[in-house]
Design a protein around this motif. Structure first.
Motif, PDB file in Angstrom:
ATOM      1  N   TYR A  65     -45.361   7.959 -35.791  1.00 56.51           N
ATOM      2  CA  TYR A  65     -44.175   7.239 -35.148  1.00 56.51           C
ATOM      3  C   TYR A  65     -44.289   6.021 -34.382  1.00 56.51           C
ATOM      4  O   TYR A  65     -43.741   4.971 -34.608  1.00 56.51           O
ATOM      5  CB  TYR A  65     -43.439   8.343 -34.215  1.00 56.51           C
ATOM      6  N   TRP A  80     -38.750   7.098 -36.123  1.00 59.87           N
ATOM      7  CA  TRP A  80     -38.766   8.753 -36.020  1.00 59.87           C
ATOM      8  C   TRP A  80     -38.636   9.097 -37.446  1.00 59.87           C
ATOM      9  O   TRP A  80     -39.183  10.096 -37.947  1.00 59.87           O
ATOM     10  CB  TRP A  80     -37.864   9.204 -34.911  1.00 59.87           C
ATOM     11  N   ALA A  83     -41.351   8.283 -40.051  1.00 60.68           N
ATOM     12  CA  ALA A  83     -42.408   9.235 -39.682  1.00 60.68           C
ATOM     13  C   ALA A  83     -42.523  10.610 -40.181  1.00 60.68           C
ATOM     14  O   ALA A  83     -43.110  11.188 -40.776  1.00 60.68           O
ATOM     15  CB  ALA A  83     -42.936   8.990 -38.168  1.00 60.68           C
ATOM     16  N   LYS A  84     -41.232  11.252 -39.644  1.00 65.53           N
ATOM     17  CA  LYS A  84     -41.158  12.691 -39.780  1.00 65.53           C
ATOM     18  C   LYS A  84     -40.860  13.002 -41.608  1.00 65.53           C
ATOM     19  O   LYS A  84     -41.509  13.899 -42.159  1.00 65.53           O
ATOM     20  CB  LYS A  84     -39.610  13.358 -39.277  1.00 65.53           C
TER      21      LYS A  84
END
Length: 123
Positions: A65, A80, A83-84
């Motif tokens: 992130y 976010w 990254a997730k």
């Protein structure tokens, strides 16, 4: 297709876009949306690879992130979700195909990523 590479500034680009017929405009938007999904999938695959190689930590970032936020200069929400989604795609490679097809959006993959298992990720 009109691209920013052909023009020095946004104003010129907008002027050229305004010259397109309605059909041309929709055709180019559709093509660009597909290209955007492809490039997003390519970026996600590279995020997974950078993480797996340890480059994120090596470059001084405590998380993927923060790498996305600081180094790639994504906004917080995009950092976010990328990254997730990258973490999920690293575990379940088929997700890259699903994102490319438009069946699922990166934000949806990010939201469900903590709930995915080897048993349910194909559904």
């Amino acid at each position: 297709m009109i691209s920013m590479d052909q023009y020095k500034d946004g104003e010129t680009l907008l002027m050229e876009c305004r010259k397109l017929s309605d059909d041309q405009l929709i055709e180019e938007l559709t093509s660009l949306a597909s290209l955007e999904r492809e490039k997003t999938v390519e970026a996600l695959a590279r995020l997974v690879t950078a993480r797996d190689r340890g480059l994120v930590k090596e470059r001084g970032h405590p998380s993927l992130y923060m790498f996305c936020l600081r180094e790639l200069r994504y906004c917080e929400g995009t950092a976010w979700s990328r990254a997730k989604a990258a973490h999920a795609c690293g575990r379940f490679h088929k997700l890259l195909d699903v994102i490319r097809s438009g069946e699922l959006k990166v934000s949806a993959v990010a939201l469900i990523s903590d709930h995915l298992t080897f048993e349910n990720h194909r559904h």
